[in-house]
Design a protein around this motif. Structure first.
Motif, PDB file in Angstrom:
ATOM      1  N   PRO A 315      39.834  20.373  83.033  1.00 42.07           N
ATOM      2  CA  PRO A 315      39.349  21.605  82.948  1.00 42.07           C
ATOM      3  C   PRO A 315      38.506  21.979  84.063  1.00 42.07           C
ATOM      4  CG  PRO A 315      39.324  20.612  80.489  1.00 42.07           C
ATOM      5  CD  PRO A 315      39.501  19.475  81.847  1.00 42.07           C
ATOM      6  N   ALA A 316      38.777  23.302  84.723  1.00 41.85           N
ATOM      7  CA  ALA A 316      37.913  23.622  85.717  1.00 41.85           C
ATOM      8  C   ALA A 316      36.573  23.797  85.227  1.00 41.85           C
ATOM      9  CB  ALA A 316      38.701  25.153  86.602  1.00 41.85           C
ATOM     10  N   ALA A 318      34.165  22.125  83.811  1.00 42.12           N
ATOM     11  CA  ALA A 318      33.805  21.486  82.719  1.00 42.12           C
ATOM     12  C   ALA A 318      32.538  20.645  83.065  1.00 42.12           C
ATOM     13  CB  ALA A 318      34.866  20.457  82.052  1.00 42.12           C
ATOM     14  N   PRO A 319      31.339  20.187  82.438  1.00 44.47           N
ATOM     15  CA  PRO A 319      30.347  19.399  83.210  1.00 44.47           C
ATOM     16  C   PRO A 319      30.986  18.072  82.872  1.00 44.47           C
ATOM     17  CG  PRO A 319      29.632  20.958  81.429  1.00 44.47           C
ATOM     18  CD  PRO A 319      31.039  21.090  81.342  1.00 44.47           C
ATOM     19  N   ASP A 320      30.101  17.105  83.609  1.00 44.26           N
ATOM     20  CA  ASP A 320      30.437  15.495  83.598  1.00 44.26           C
ATOM     21  C   ASP A 320      30.715  15.070  82.157  1.00 44.26           C
ATOM     22  OD1 ASP A 320      29.963  12.801  83.846  1.00 44.26           O
ATOM     23  OD2 ASP A 320      29.724  13.102  85.789  1.00 44.26           O
ATOM     24  N   LYS A 321      31.499  14.480  81.964  1.00 48.16           N
ATOM     25  CA  LYS A 321      31.891  13.989  80.499  1.00 48.16           C
ATOM     26  C   LYS A 321      30.883  13.026  80.003  1.00 48.16           C
ATOM     27  CE  LYS A 321      35.245  10.738  81.795  1.00 48.16           C
ATOM     28  NZ  LYS A 321      36.690  10.173  81.721  1.00 48.16           N
ATOM     29  N   SER A 322      30.112  12.435  81.081  1.00 49.47           N
ATOM     30  CA  SER A 322      28.888  11.489  80.490  1.00 49.47           C
ATOM     31  C   SER A 322      27.909  12.023  79.911  1.00 49.47           C
ATOM     32  CB  SER A 322      28.566  10.544  81.745  1.00 49.47           C
ATOM     33  OG  SER A 322      27.740  11.750  82.710  1.00 49.47           O
ATOM     34  N   LEU A 323      27.727  13.552  79.868  1.00 51.21           N
ATOM     35  CA  LEU A 323      26.522  14.237  79.233  1.00 51.21           C
ATOM     36  C   LEU A 323      26.808  14.562  77.852  1.00 51.21           C
ATOM     37  CD1 LEU A 323      26.059  16.960  82.012  1.00 51.21           C
ATOM     38  CD2 LEU A 323      24.550  15.048  81.747  1.00 51.21           C
ATOM     39  N   ALA A 324      28.033  14.474  77.530  1.00 45.85           N
ATOM     40  CA  ALA A 324      28.363  14.579  75.926  1.00 45.85           C
ATOM     41  C   ALA A 324      27.858  13.649  75.004  1.00 45.85           C
ATOM     42  CB  ALA A 324      30.190  14.400  75.789  1.00 45.85           C
ATOM     43  N   ARG A 325      27.290  14.296  73.967  1.00 44.05           N
ATOM     44  CA  ARG A 325      26.915  13.785  72.871  1.00 44.05           C
ATOM     45  C   ARG A 325      27.584  13.062  71.746  1.00 44.05           C
ATOM     46  NH1 ARG A 325      23.465  18.539  72.663  1.00 44.05           N
ATOM     47  NH2 ARG A 325      21.750  18.401  74.107  1.00 44.05           N
ATOM     48  N   LYS A 326      27.354  12.165  71.135  1.00 46.17           N
ATOM     49  CA  LYS A 326      28.303  11.653  69.897  1.00 46.17           C
ATOM     50  C   LYS A 326      28.475  12.387  68.927  1.00 46.17           C
ATOM     51  CE  LYS A 326      29.655   7.106  67.803  1.00 46.17           C
ATOM     52  NZ  LYS A 326      29.346   5.762  67.537  1.00 46.17           N
ATOM     53  N   VAL A 327      29.459  12.661  68.242  1.00 47.48           N
ATOM     54  CA  VAL A 327      29.627  13.587  67.003  1.00 47.48           C
ATOM     55  C   VAL A 327      30.092  12.708  65.990  1.00 47.48           C
ATOM     56  CG1 VAL A 327      30.916  15.330  66.072  1.00 47.48           C
ATOM     57  CG2 VAL A 327      30.114  15.718  68.376  1.00 47.48           C
ATOM     58  N   THR A 328      29.171  12.723  64.917  1.00 45.36           N
ATOM     59  CA  THR A 328      29.572  11.478  63.845  1.00 45.36           C
ATOM     60  C   THR A 328      29.955  12.298  62.412  1.00 45.36           C
ATOM     61  OG1 THR A 328      27.146  11.334  63.540  1.00 45.36           O
ATOM     62  CG2 THR A 328      28.089   9.722  64.899  1.00 45.36           C
ATOM     63  N   LYS A 329      29.377  13.759  62.454  1.00 42.16           N
ATOM     64  CA  LYS A 329      29.435  14.510  61.342  1.00 42.16           C
ATOM     65  C   LYS A 329      29.715  16.136  61.706  1.00 42.16           C
ATOM     66  CE  LYS A 329      27.293  15.826  56.821  1.00 42.16           C
ATOM     67  NZ  LYS A 329      26.237  15.549  55.816  1.00 42.16           N
ATOM     68  N   ALA A 492      31.204  19.786  73.738  1.00 39.41           N
ATOM     69  CA  ALA A 492      32.397  20.815  73.181  1.00 39.41           C
ATOM     70  C   ALA A 492      33.668  20.202  73.853  1.00 39.41           C
ATOM     71  CB  ALA A 492      31.907  22.249  73.666  1.00 39.41           C
ATOM     72  N   PHE A 493      33.623  19.967  74.939  1.00 35.25           N
ATOM     73  CA  PHE A 493      34.859  19.667  75.775  1.00 35.25           C
ATOM     74  C   PHE A 493      35.396  18.198  75.289  1.00 35.25           C
ATOM     75  CE2 PHE A 493      33.988  22.863  78.800  1.00 35.25           C
ATOM     76  CZ  PHE A 493      35.376  23.309  79.141  1.00 35.25           C
ATOM     77  N   ALA A 494      34.573  17.291  74.971  1.00 33.78           N
ATOM     78  CA  ALA A 494      34.814  15.976  74.435  1.00 33.78           C
ATOM     79  C   ALA A 494      35.280  16.105  73.123  1.00 33.78           C
ATOM     80  CB  ALA A 494      33.498  15.171  74.457  1.00 33.78           C
ATOM     81  N   VAL A 495      34.765  17.058  72.250  1.00 33.29           N
ATOM     82  CA  VAL A 495      35.258  17.286  70.965  1.00 33.29           C
ATOM     83  C   VAL A 495      36.474  17.819  71.120  1.00 33.29           C
ATOM     84  CG1 VAL A 495      35.059  18.605  68.688  1.00 33.29           C
ATOM     85  CG2 VAL A 495      33.024  17.416  69.826  1.00 33.29           C
ATOM     86  N   ALA A 496      36.988  18.810  71.889  1.00 35.18           N
ATOM     87  CA  ALA A 496      38.312  19.360  72.156  1.00 35.18           C
ATOM     88  C   ALA A 496      39.055  18.369  72.585  1.00 35.18           C
ATOM     89  CB  ALA A 496      38.379  20.643  73.171  1.00 35.18           C
ATOM     90  N   LYS A 497      38.770  17.381  73.510  1.00 33.11           N
ATOM     91  CA  LYS A 497      39.899  16.422  73.614  1.00 33.11           C
ATOM     92  C   LYS A 497      40.201  15.440  72.577  1.00 33.11           C
ATOM     93  CE  LYS A 497      40.678  12.616  77.213  1.00 33.11           C
ATOM     94  NZ  LYS A 497      39.767  11.981  78.296  1.00 33.11           N
ATOM     95  N   THR A 498      39.172  15.436  71.834  1.00 36.77           N
ATOM     96  CA  THR A 498      39.478  14.219  70.460  1.00 36.77           C
ATOM     97  C   THR A 498      40.284  14.957  69.471  1.00 36.77           C
ATOM     98  OG1 THR A 498      37.384  13.379  70.736  1.00 36.77           O
ATOM     99  CG2 THR A 498      38.474  12.971  68.803  1.00 36.77           C
ATOM    100  N   LEU A 499      40.244  16.332  69.582  1.00 35.07           N
ATOM    101  CA  LEU A 499      40.895  17.401  68.743  1.00 35.07           C
ATOM    102  C   LEU A 499      42.458  17.596  69.450  1.00 35.07           C
ATOM    103  CD1 LEU A 499      38.613  20.207  67.610  1.00 35.07           C
ATOM    104  CD2 LEU A 499      39.345  18.240  66.434  1.00 35.07           C
ATOM    105  N   LYS A 500      42.806  16.936  70.342  1.00 32.90           N
ATOM    106  CA  LYS A 500      43.969  17.184  71.230  1.00 32.90           C
ATOM    107  C   LYS A 500      44.411  18.566  71.450  1.00 32.90           C
ATOM    108  CE  LYS A 500      45.813  12.766  69.232  1.00 32.90           C
ATOM    109  NZ  LYS A 500      47.126  12.191  68.721  1.00 32.90           N
TER     110      LYS A 500
END
Length: 698
Positions: A315-316, A318-329, A492-500
């Motif tokens: 995605p044009a 989008a921030p560096d994916k290393s900044l994404a936080r883990k989502v556990t709930k 948000a982008f990391a979650v979107a990717k996991t959601l396919k």
């Protein structure tokens, strides 16, 4: 004339080894197709790849009469994915396209013309030309783990042109061939499973993947020695063939309304296969391929394919994916239908606890019950195991209080589309959440910045706009508010990717991309009706585009009340360009679900609606309505790009392809407007450089 070389071709090598098999007189020459990459980059046939296959067959011929049979298979998980479409843009003359078509036919036909039995061992994905190569062999096995078997050509703007339209109907009958070549391709490029391919008769036998090659070789020896006869069905070349062609044309008409040539050319070739010699049939395929390769429809389809398969994955902006936080709930505010769809998706894809909340126990129970019921349906259909169903059911719970979100990392609201309500929800949530937990909104049109303005931590608020139905439509508009920080956006982008989902970064502008453009586009059609254009005329105006459904059928699907709300929101933002139809308001006030009744099975204007509407005396014709709507679309896209709503025109196209069902064969909105001359008429120049999504002649 020679076909052009593809300088960036990832060459598929045809590697030959000779096997001594018990019970086989002579060697078994096994060709393995391998481009040197893993399964994420399928093997394809460009000019160099075809030459390698040709040379492998030369090598085998030189060993005659030692060779008793020939087989072809692929690298792990991939048989072959057909022609290398990445070089199509280099073809600038029809004569070059014709040579490409003829060369594929010549090389593949060598398998049909071998003096010894030939076998295709389909160990993985077999698409387009890959499947055609298998069809040129005498016999076919397929692995139970083969991920995709299909002819996607008509989806892209081509026909199966290396023998597919001639071989398949004469192998499995016209009805099944039409289903595979036309209907599946136009149904979002639907694939066959290995079992379906076997049941259809495309493959002769389905074998387990664990020892697929060894079992295939043993099966081949039994076929050769006569101990395993292979029977083929008798093909109906009479009324059944006619019926299949009629069904295929109806499917093409329903999807495209004649707006793209490929499926209609494919039907002509299938008709030819009924009586023509193979030489005549493949010569006709050559001509069809040459025509279609030089068509704007194909270039548009390839442009759209590239957007969906490449740009959507990177995605044009989008921030560096290393900044994404883990989502556990995950928390979901609301328990209505949209909230239930979201909860199910998060539970299935993230496999973390998901808690829904609502105002009363009845609504909450209904929402949680919906999710549990959908999980039960997945189990009943065999799409998940009993163990998976148990785990998913346990993950989705409900709570009447927001403190259940205290340890949630990602909370999304799906409440009524009213800014004050959403602000109140976020203010309450902030009392219970950690400062780093993401607050996401599924708003379709409201300002993210305003929603976050009074919060202590506005930096963690993001727009997370899904499209309905959530499980089907792949687009996710991720909206950055004025104070949204990079970490929240990266999460948000990391979650979107996991959601396919395919995510596009959008700035905080009214209605973002899809709803803004659809409201403007379809608003012009509604305005034409208000001015006196008959509803039926206005509704037919966009048919030549091949859109998924006419405007007023879409209105019934969305709901007049929702359409009115969005129109009012857009009118408040841009009153000059987004008028509110008083007839639409009358429709809502009368509680009408749409303008049509379906009593006869087809849409007819509701007499009560006809009585209700107040019409002007300035009717337009279909072409006038279409030109007006497209000009408005070009103007709005130009303004959106100037305001930085998205990074580039390609992001507009990606959003419309994945969020609104804009037809693939049009290649996206902006190339279509460019080709029709509307872009230059409205804004003075094209949206895209010449040659992108259109033919660039030498």
């Amino acid at each position: 004339m020679n076909a052009p070389e593809f300088p960036d071709e990832v060459v598929t090598r045809a590697l030959v080894r000779y096997l001594d098999l018990p019970g086989l007189a002579g060697e078994f020459a096994l060709i393995t197709l391998d481009n040197g990459h893993d399964h994420t980059r399928p093997s394809t046939f460009g000019p160099a790849g075809l030459r390698s296959l040709d040379e492998a067959l030369d090598q085998i011929a030189a060993r005659s009469p030692k060779v008793g049979a020939v087989g072809v298979t692929g690298k792990p998980f991939i048989f072959a994915a057909g022609a290398d479409i990445s070089g199509i843009g280099l073809v600038t003359e029809r004569a070059q396209a014709l040579v490409m078509a003829q060369e594929g036919h010549r090389v593949f036909a060598r398998f049909r013309n071998l003096d010894v039995p030939s076998f295709a061992f389909v160990n993985g994905a077999a698409l387009g030309g890959g499947l055609e190569l298998a069809l040129h062999c005498d016999y076919r096995t397929v692995s139970s783990s083969a991920a995709a078997i299909a002819f996607p050509e008509c989806f892209l703007g081509l026909v199966p042109g290396w023998g597919g339209t001639q071989l398949l109907p004469n192998l499995i009958g016209a009805d099944k061939a039409v289903r595979v070549i036309i209907e599946n391709a136009l149904n979002q490029n639907k694939m066959l499973t290995p079992k379906q391919a076997t049941d259809f008769g495309i493959a002769d036998v389905l074998l387990d993947s664990a020892d697929f090659l060894a079992e295939s070789l043993r099966w081949a020896v039994r076929v050769i020695d006569g101990s395993k006869p292979v029977e083929r069905p008798e093909i109906d070349r009479g009324a059944g063939w006619d019926s299949a062609l009629a069904k295929g044309k109806a499917a093409a008409d329903a999807r495209l309304h004649g707006s793209a040539p490929a499926p209609y050319r494919a039907l002509e070739l299938i008709e030819l296969a009924r009586t023509a010699s193979f030489a005549d049939g493949t010569a006709a395929e050559d001509e069809a391929l040459a025509d279609l390769i030089m068509s704007d429809e194909l270039r548009s389809g390839l442009y759209a394919f590239d957007l969906v398969n490449k740009r959507a994955k990177r995605p044009a902006g989008a921030p560096d994916k290393s900044l994404a936080r883990k989502v556990t709930k995950v928390g979901v505010v609301g328990a209505g239908l949209m909230a239930g769809q979201l909860a199910l998706l998060f539970a299935r894809r993230l496999e973390v606890p998901v808690v829904l909340t609502d105002l009363d126990q009845g609504r909450l129970d209904k929402g949680v019950g919906y999710v549990h019921g959908e999980i039960g349906s997945l189990l009943a259909k065999g799409r998940i195991s009993q163990d998976k169903a148990n785990r998913l059911t346990a993950l989705v719970t409900g709570s009447l209080t927001k403190d259940a979100f205290a340890d949630a990392d990602f909370v999304i609201e799906a409440v009524f589309e009213e800014l004050s309500i959403k602000k109140a929800v976020f203010a309450e949530l902030e009392q219970h959440l950690s400062p780093e937990a993401i607050l996401a909104t599924n708003t379709s049109s409201l300002s993210i910045t305003e929603m976050a303005a009074e919060l202590r931590h506005p930096e963690r608020v993001v727009g997370f706009h899904f499209f309905n139905p959530v499980a089907v439509l792949p687009l996710l508009e991720i909206v950055r508010g004025a104070k949204t920080d990079d970490a929240s956006l990266a999460t948000a982008f990391a979650v979107a990717k996991t959601l396919k989902k395919s995510a596009v970064l959008v700035s905080d502008a009214p209605a973002f991309v899809v709803n803004r453009l659809l409201t403007r586009f379809l608003g012009e059609v509604t305005a034409a009706v208000d001015e006196g254009t008959p509803i039926e005329v206005a509704d037919r105006a966009l048919a030549p585009l091949g859109l998924p459904m006419p405007p007023f059928v879409l209105l019934a699907l969305v709901g007049p009340a929702v359409a009115l709300h969005v129109a009012e929101t857009m009118h408040a933002a841009f009153p000059d360009r987004y008028p509110v139809s008083e007839n639409l308001r009358r429709l809502v006030e009368a509680n009408k679900p749409g303008v049509y009744v379906w009593d006869s099975g087809s849409p007819e204007v509701d007499p009560e609606v006809a009585e209700l509407f107040v019409l002007g005396d300035r009717p337009s014709g279909e072409e006038q309505v279409r030109d007006r709507a497209l000009a408005a679309l070009a103007e709005e896209i130009d303004l959106m790009l100037a305001d930085g709503v998205v990074a580039e025109p390609q992001d507009i196209d990606l959003c419309m392809l994945l969020g609104s069902g804009w037809p693939f064969h049009l290649g996206g909105v902006t190339p279509y407007l460019d080709r029709q001359g509307i872009s230059e008429k409205v804004r003075g120049n094209r949206f895209l450089p010449p040659g992108i999504a259109s033919v660039a002649h030498a």
